[in-house]
Structures are given as C-alpha cells and as structure tokens.
Design an enzyme around this catalytic site. Structure first.
Site, PDB file in Angstrom:
ATOM      1  N   ASN A 107      -0.921 106.591  32.352  1.00  0.00           N
ATOM      2  CA  ASN A 107      -0.070 105.530  32.867  1.00  0.00           C
ATOM      3  C   ASN A 107      -0.849 104.229  32.900  1.00  0.00           C
ATOM      4  OD1 ASN A 107       2.230 104.356  34.327  1.00  0.00           O
ATOM      5  ND2 ASN A 107       0.825 104.283  36.071  1.00  0.00           N
ATOM      6  N   HIS A 109      -1.097 100.716  35.055  1.00  0.00           N
ATOM      7  CA  HIS A 109      -0.700 100.224  36.373  1.00  0.00           C
ATOM      8  C   HIS A 109      -1.242  98.813  36.564  1.00  0.00           C
ATOM      9  CE1 HIS A 109       0.386 100.334  40.601  1.00  0.00           C
ATOM     10  NE2 HIS A 109      -0.819  99.869  40.882  1.00  0.00           N
ATOM     11  N   SER A 136      -5.047  98.798  35.238  1.00  0.00           N
ATOM     12  CA  SER A 136      -5.783 100.064  35.118  1.00  0.00           C
ATOM     13  C   SER A 136      -4.985 101.045  34.273  1.00  0.00           C
ATOM     14  CB  SER A 136      -6.001 100.690  36.512  1.00  0.00           C
ATOM     15  OG  SER A 136      -6.630  99.775  37.396  1.00  0.00           O
ATOM     16  N   ASP A 145      -0.450 107.015  41.288  1.00  0.00           N
ATOM     17  CA  ASP A 145      -1.471 106.031  40.871  1.00  0.00           C
ATOM     18  C   ASP A 145      -2.856 106.395  41.392  1.00  0.00           C
ATOM     19  OD1 ASP A 145       1.017 103.525  41.557  1.00  0.00           O
ATOM     20  OD2 ASP A 145       0.656 104.673  39.730  1.00  0.00           O
TER      21      ASP A 145
HETATM   22  N1  LIG Z   1       3.241 111.752  40.176  1.00  0.00           N
HETATM   23  C1  LIG Z   1       3.088 110.526  39.607  1.00  0.00           C
HETATM   24  N2  LIG Z   1       4.172 109.899  39.125  1.00  0.00           N
HETATM   25  C2  LIG Z   1       4.027 108.653  38.577  1.00  0.00           C
HETATM   26  C3  LIG Z   1       2.763 108.026  38.549  1.00  0.00           C
HETATM   27  C4  LIG Z   1       1.632 108.735  39.056  1.00  0.00           C
HETATM   28  O1  LIG Z   1       0.479 108.251  39.001  1.00  0.00           O
HETATM   29  N3  LIG Z   1       1.838 109.985  39.577  1.00  0.00           N
HETATM   30  N4  LIG Z   1       2.661 106.702  38.068  1.00  0.00           N
HETATM   31  C5  LIG Z   1       3.933 105.969  38.095  1.00  0.00           C
HETATM   32  C6  LIG Z   1       3.958 104.565  37.592  1.00  0.00           C
HETATM   33  N5  LIG Z   1       4.045 103.657  38.765  1.00  0.00           N
HETATM   34  C7  LIG Z   1       3.052 102.730  38.860  1.00  0.00           C
HETATM   35  O2  LIG Z   1       2.185 102.594  37.972  1.00  0.00           O
HETATM   36  C8  LIG Z   1       5.091 103.736  39.718  1.00  0.00           C
HETATM   37  C9  LIG Z   1       6.386 104.017  39.289  1.00  0.00           C
HETATM   38  C10 LIG Z   1       7.431 104.100  40.219  1.00  0.00           C
HETATM   39  C11 LIG Z   1       7.201 103.887  41.571  1.00  0.00           C
HETATM   40  C12 LIG Z   1       8.343 104.018  42.538  1.00  0.00           C
HETATM   41  O3  LIG Z   1       8.218 103.674  43.712  1.00  0.00           O
HETATM   42  N6  LIG Z   1       9.486 104.504  42.026  1.00  0.00           N
HETATM   43  C13 LIG Z   1      10.696 104.751  42.858  1.00  0.00           C
HETATM   44  C14 LIG Z   1      11.908 104.111  42.204  1.00  0.00           C
HETATM   45  C15 LIG Z   1      11.628 102.667  41.874  1.00  0.00           C
HETATM   46  C16 LIG Z   1      12.699 102.138  40.890  1.00  0.00           C
HETATM   47  O4  LIG Z   1      13.511 102.945  40.399  1.00  0.00           O
HETATM   48  O5  LIG Z   1      12.648 100.914  40.654  1.00  0.00           O
HETATM   49  C17 LIG Z   1      10.973 106.254  42.930  1.00  0.00           C
HETATM   50  O6  LIG Z   1      10.588 106.992  41.993  1.00  0.00           O
HETATM   51  O7  LIG Z   1      11.645 106.629  43.907  1.00  0.00           O
HETATM   52  C18 LIG Z   1       5.919 103.610  42.007  1.00  0.00           C
HETATM   53  C19 LIG Z   1       4.870 103.517  41.090  1.00  0.00           C
HETATM   54  C20 LIG Z   1       4.992 106.767  37.366  1.00  0.00           C
HETATM   55  N7  LIG Z   1       5.132 108.022  38.052  1.00  0.00           N
HETATM   56  N1  GAR Z   2       4.056 100.937  38.589  1.00  0.00           N
HETATM   57  C1  GAR Z   2       4.287 100.860  37.176  1.00  0.00           C
HETATM   58  C2  GAR Z   2       4.378  99.421  36.750  1.00  0.00           C
HETATM   59  O1  GAR Z   2       4.626  98.518  37.537  1.00  0.00           O
HETATM   60  N2  GAR Z   2       4.162  99.209  35.449  1.00  0.00           N
HETATM   61  C3  GAR Z   2       4.222  97.884  34.898  1.00  0.00           C
HETATM   62  O2  GAR Z   2       5.536  97.631  34.438  1.00  0.00           O
HETATM   63  C4  GAR Z   2       5.441  96.730  33.343  1.00  0.00           C
HETATM   64  C5  GAR Z   2       6.258  97.329  32.236  1.00  0.00           C
HETATM   65  O3  GAR Z   2       6.465  96.407  31.268  1.00  0.00           O
HETATM   66  P1  GAR Z   2       7.083  96.899  29.849  1.00  0.00           P
HETATM   67  O4  GAR Z   2       8.283  97.761  30.166  1.00  0.00           O
HETATM   68  O5  GAR Z   2       7.450  95.618  29.180  1.00  0.00           O
HETATM   69  O6  GAR Z   2       5.992  97.684  29.160  1.00  0.00           O
HETATM   70  C6  GAR Z   2       3.955  96.616  32.954  1.00  0.00           C
HETATM   71  O7  GAR Z   2       3.405  95.398  33.420  1.00  0.00           O
HETATM   72  C7  GAR Z   2       3.321  97.772  33.680  1.00  0.00           C
HETATM   73  O8  GAR Z   2       1.984  97.518  34.108  1.00  0.00           O
END
Ligand SMILES: Nc1nc2c(c(=O)[nH]1)N[C@@H](CN(C=O)c1ccc(C(=O)N[C@@H](CCC(=O)O)C(=O)O)cc1)CN2
Ligand code: GAR
Length: 212
Positions: A107, A109, A136, A145
């Site tokens: 992923n 982040h 990252s 994350d």
């Molecule tokens: N088990 C894991 N799942 C995910 C990870 C991880 O490291 N472990 N990384 C995320 C990506 N991410 C940030 O980088 C991230 C994605 C989503 C959320 C979040 O709060 N999602 C909510 C819904 C938000 C929305 O729909 O806009 C949810 O799932 O309820 C936080 C961080 C991907 N998954």
């Molecule tokens: N927590 C996950 C998160 O915030 N990810 C972020 O969403 C954007 C996706 O852009 P993209 O759809 O244009 O690649 C990117 O900036 C990525 O780092």
C-alpha cells in the site's frame, strides 16, 4: 513477467504511474487487472483506456466487511496475481483477507509512517506544525497502515502551505517511488545505500531513503 493486480477507489493516478512504468519497461511486470470498490471512478476509465481488465465490487452491496472481503478474495484470485497493489484503495481489509495475501500486498500511504496512520494525513501534518511530510510504501498487515515500511520519500512543508500544496508535493514523490517498489517486488533488485535506495543505478535522491 510478473502479474500485478491494482486495487483503487478513486482517480487512479498511482495506478496510471505503475501501468505506464510497466508499458515503458521500467517494471518487469504487467497490470493484469484493476479492481475498484466504487463504480464510475476516473481510475476505471484510465485502466480501460490502457486496455486493462477492470472489475467493480461495491462494498455497499454487502452486509458486512467480512462478506465483502470473502467475495473480494475470490475476485482477486480470479486474476492469478503475483502481487496486489493498493493504490488509493479506501477500505480497511479484514485480517482473514490480509493474511491470505501476506507478503504479496502493498500500500502507499500519504505520510511518513508511523506518523498519521488513517486518513486526512496532510491536514494533520499542517495542524501539528510539522516541517516535513512525505509518503510511505509498506506491506499490508491486519494493523491499519502498520505493516513493515519498504520505502519512504520526504517532502518539505513551507510556511503558508495548505493541504493542496502538500497533496501535490506528495503525489510527485508517489509517482516516483511506487513504480520503484513494484519493480523491486517483481525483480528483488533494490539496493539500499547510505545515499538512499538505488534501483538499477537510479538514486532516489535527497528526499528518498530506505526504511531502516
Ligand atoms: N488491514 C489493512 N487494510 C488496509 C490498509 C492496511 O494497512 N491494513 N491500508 C489501507 C489504505 N489506507 C491508508 O493508506 C486507508 C484506507 C481506508 C481507511 C478508512 O478509514 N476507510 C473507511 C472508509 C473510508 C471511505 O470509504 O472513504 C473504512 O474502511 O471503513 C483508512 C486508511 C487500505 N486497507
Ligand atoms: N489511506 C490511503 C490514501 O489516502 N491513499 C492516498 O490516496 C491517493 C490516491 O490517489 P490516486 O487514486 O490518484 O492514486 C494517494 O495520494 C494515496 O497516497
């Protein structure tokens, strides 16, 4: 040629950067599919324009996260990927699904983990008065994350910066380092040096450094 599957939820600019790198031979792999949890997003149009197969699996169609992930696992497996790349995929994945793909799922982040796990990272860095921020790339584990960081890139924060300024600077670094990490996954070639991570003699530069 390694098989790369990309999961998105939005605009797909990171997906585009990786698909472009594959087409240009900078990644020894091919994007075999793009899966989105949201229909109609720009990332799907980007993939279709490149002839990449797409699938939409709306999380809103499922009663629970577990049921969604059970179906998502089947759809992922149907592409027979070597690696699964989350690129703006905005769903928290269950431990069952994450453990099934342990070591094969990464992923990107938008923060210098372990700072600012979760969402709204740019605003949080501004609110904290940080002088630098960044991005990252990490392995995905059950802890949101919290997985092992593979590579990070730093950006400076200047007085008067707003979220959009950080977003733009972070995106520039994302498009640079995510393809490098995916190439490392595909080939295992990523030398870590005191000057930063090197891939085929490309130094990441002053703002790029490998996680220790
Ligand atoms: N088990 C894991 N799942 C995910 C990870 C991880 O490291 N472990 N990384 C995320 C990506 N991410 C940030 O980088 C991230 C994605 C989503 C959320 C979040 O709060 N999602 C909510 C819904 C938000 C929305 O729909 O806009 C949810 O799932 O309820 C936080 C961080 C991907 N998954
Ligand atoms: N927590 C996950 C998160 O915030 N990810 C972020 O969403 C954007 C996706 O852009 P993209 O759809 O244009 O690649 C990117 O900036 C990525 O780092």
């Amino acid at each position: 040629m390694r098989r790369i599957l990309i999961l998105i939820s939005g605009s797909g600019t990171n997906m585009q950067a990786i698909a472009d790198a594959c087409q240009q031979g900078r990644i020894d792999g091919e994007v075999v599919g793009v899966i989105s949890n949201k229909p109609g997003v720009l990332g799907l149009a980007r993939a279709e324009a490149m002839g990449i197969p797409t699938a939409v699996l709306p999380h809103t169609d499922f009663a629970s996260r577990e049921e969604y992930d059970a179906e998502l696992k089947l759809v992922i497996d149907s592409f027979y990927p070597d690696f699964i790349v989350l690129a703006g995929f905005m769903r928290i994945l269950t431990p069952t699904l994450v453990s099934h793909f342990a070591g094969k799922m990464v992923n990107i982040h938008p923060s210098l983990l372990p700072k600012y796990k979760g969402v709204n990272t740019h605003q949080r860095a501004l609110d904290a008065g940080d002088k630098e921020h960044g991005v990252s790339v990490h392995f995905v584990t059950a802890e949101l994350d919290g997985g092992p960081v593979i590579l990070q890139a730093r950006i400076p924060i200047f007085p008067g910066d707003e979220v959009e300024d950080l977003q733009e600077r972070v995106h520039e670094q994302e498009y640079r380092i995510y393809p490098l990490v995916v190439q490392w996954l595909c080939t295992g070639r990523l030398q870590l040096t005191e000057r930063g991570a090197m891939l085929d003699n490309e130094i990441l530069g002053p703002y790029g450094y490998a996680a220790d």
